[in-house]
Design an enzyme around this catalytic site. Structure first.
Site: not given
Lengths: 412, 412
Positions: B155, B192, B407
């Site tokens: 991603t 994870t 982000n």
């Protein structure tokens, strides 16, 4: 740019009878900076304090904790630039030497002095320069020195933080004035970086102590900027007793209720001011967590949201990437949490939107409603955990480029 | 730019007999992106898995937990773009529909399929598009598909993460190949974001399960990028048993020791790769905490340091502002910690410097030594708590402008 927070007007800060403040340049870490503040208290003033629970608590905090219980405090001394934390025995000796030098200035005992430091950790306090600056700070003492003192205790703060309140107690007008500082390393645990409030109200010491703890919990201990609990957090409440009101001794009295409300109001204002001026902050966020089994689990959820870098960067971007809030609730540490019972709302400017329920996005939620709410500078996240009566309100800010810039540059 | 991590060479990734992998473009969230990965397992393969403990665990994680215990797993299906988390009952239905569609392709039962999703939370999974992409993914299946699969599960990762190991067991060469993904929302709790390892070793299921838990704790559960525990964390270990080695059934056997070491080595490599490619990372930090009463309190200290935005920004700036490390140790939540007994070292490129002892800066410490260590891309912080035999090693990265940029922009 702080979020909806203007510098105080000097004239709006009311003197508190029995308190004088003075500021000087002592070159603690840099030249030409007002880095030394003295607060002189009249005899009879009562002082309550709460301090950081960081195990690396700073030398001045240790000295404050030693000196405070005996009472009779007559002076507070605050330096910026160096935190005198992580300084071991030499740091303690420096804090004690500071008290002795202040005591000599005022002809009092060193145990009647409370020292405070804020700045870089792990560096020695240049105590000679501090002591050399004391006469100038003493010469500057004045009853309306709050405006100067609010500037004198700043570090990475972009605006000074100060406000006053007045209430009537037993037919007397009593005044409350407070200052605070702090913008980073803010997740107070007992108190914030530095907060000082003074009143001329006459309040019995046990009530003052209890009130300070309660108010600290609802104000400074309910904010977070970056989740870092400072080594130097201190929050002090001074009551000089000079207003002439009948001494407040009963926690069930009407006078206490009025006084408590005023103290809480000012403390929340000062605590919120720290968040509004949080390092790099562009958004002020209220976290209203309700429906928990108890207040403690509501605070866990509030901290999980308020510390999540992903939530904070999404708010910086005004992006309603609200799954990040759900993720934070989910890892807050409540093992038996049933996500199907949780509701999450976003609110700003009087409008509230239901975002999530039944373990997923609310069917009524529209992305454009979330986007619209996220444009505001002040945003509330309300979470109903759906499992009890506990609640907690907390405040935090977003996470921006400037937070990184400020903290990558601080010291240099 | 990841920290000292290069993309794998396709030829260096060894096929694992009994495993084929295929990737396709299914337009889950964006066009022209390889966002759908199929992993086909030969009959007889054993699978062990650990999953996120986030209470908002994603729908596919819930389906994995339901399907895994019965064994007989024949296919794994992974989509990126949408996490299918915070999606309630419709999300669960979508995950189940995915399994049914995969089962139809392979003529197996839906309970023999494990689904995985990663991407944006709180958005519905476009299950029709996913299903429409399955034939292409199936057609692409090949034994040397690891390189494609490492790309297919990315991603915000900037490089694919994959590696292989080979060891001798009972006179047979066994192969271990693994892939992982994840760069943000990384503080795994059980596992994870996504990690898949496969081997052709023949290992009894109870040993495989126990080994996976142990290895997850020492690898994926010992890293953090931003302290955000994902809703979708999953770490899977597949053993096809096709190497022909004598079945490993005894945890005290020499074969198990060799196998365990190889699995742990590969898992740590894959976990570290996630940190090296952590969002915005410019430094890779090893946190070596020792001298604690137990491993748990060492991990608390590691997380306090590894999550501190102030520590992380100081490392980004290569600034030895090391008081921030002491502050983080101090608020890690060890109530009876005696700071006088703590020692802190910094190390890089084979040089180690004692920074703090006796509650303050080490007398031998010189700022220029700290600065010199901080220039490196890989830095170790070693902390001796001086109160026991507990120890823990963890890995994290610094906090840069690019973390905020990534982000604040993600989704857009």
């Amino acid at each position: 740019m702080p979020v909806l927070l203007s510098p105080p007007q000097a004239a709006a800060l009311l003197p508190v009878p029995g308190v004088r403040l003075g500021v000087a340049e002592a070159a603690i870490r840099k030249l030409n900076r007002k880095d030394l503040t003295l607060i002189e208290l009249a005899p009879g003033a009562r002082v309550a304090g709460v301090f950081t629970q960081n195990r690396f608590c700073a030398a001045p905090v240790q000295v404050c904790k030693a000196n405070l219980p005996a009472g009779g405090i007559r002076a507070l001394v605050i330096n910026t630039g160096v935190a005198n934390a992580g300084t071991g025995e030499p740091g303690l000796a420096a804090a004690r030497a500071t008290c002795e030098a202040v005591a000599a200035q005022f002809e009092i005992d060193a145990s009647q002095v409370l020292p405070f430091s804020t700045g870089v950790i792990l560096e020695p306090l240049p105590v000679e320069r501090l002591v050399a600056g004391l006469p100038a700070a003493k010469a500057a003492l004045k009853a309306d020195g709050w405006f100067c003192a609010a500037h004198g205790i700043m570090t990475t703060d972009t605006v000074p933080k100060a406000a006053s309140r007045q209430v009537q107690l037993g037919g007397k007008t009593i005044t409350l004035t407070g200052i605070s500082k702090g913008a980073g390393m803010i997740k107070p645990n007992m108190a914030t970086m530095l907060g000082f409030m003074a009143t001329d109200a006459d309040v019995a010491q046990p009530l003052l102590d209890a009130l300070l703890k309660e108010v600290a919990d609802l104000s400074f201990n309910s904010i977070t900027v970056d989740g870092d609990t400072s080594t130097n957090d201190s929050f002090m409440l001074i009551a000089t007793g000079q207003a002439g009101n009948p001494t407040i001794t009963d926690a069930a009295s009407a006078d206490y209720a009025v006084f408590r409300a005023a103290v809480l109001d000012l403390a929340i204002w000062l605590a919120q001011a720290i968040v509004r001026d949080g390092e790099g902050a562009t958004k002020f966020m209220t976290l209203q967590i309700e429906g928990g089994k108890d207040r403690d689990e509501c605070r866990k959820v509030g901290y999980a949201i308020g510390h999540s870098p992903l939530v904070k960067t999404a708010f910086f971007a005004s992006d309603p990437n609200l799954g990040r809030i759900l993720a934070a609730i989910g890892y807050a540490g409540i093992d038996d949490l049933d996500v199907a019972g949780i509701k999450v709302w976003l609110a700003s400017n009087g409008e509230e939107v239901l975002v999530a329920e039944l373990g997923g996005r609310a069917s009524s939620y529209r992305e454009e409603d979330g986007s619209s709410i996220m444009q505001a500078s002040e945003i509330a996240i309300r979470v109903d955990l759906g499992r009890g009566e506990g609640k907690a309100t907390m405040w935090t800010c977003d996470f921006s480029y400037d937070y990184v810039k400020i903290n990558a540059d601080y010291r240099s």
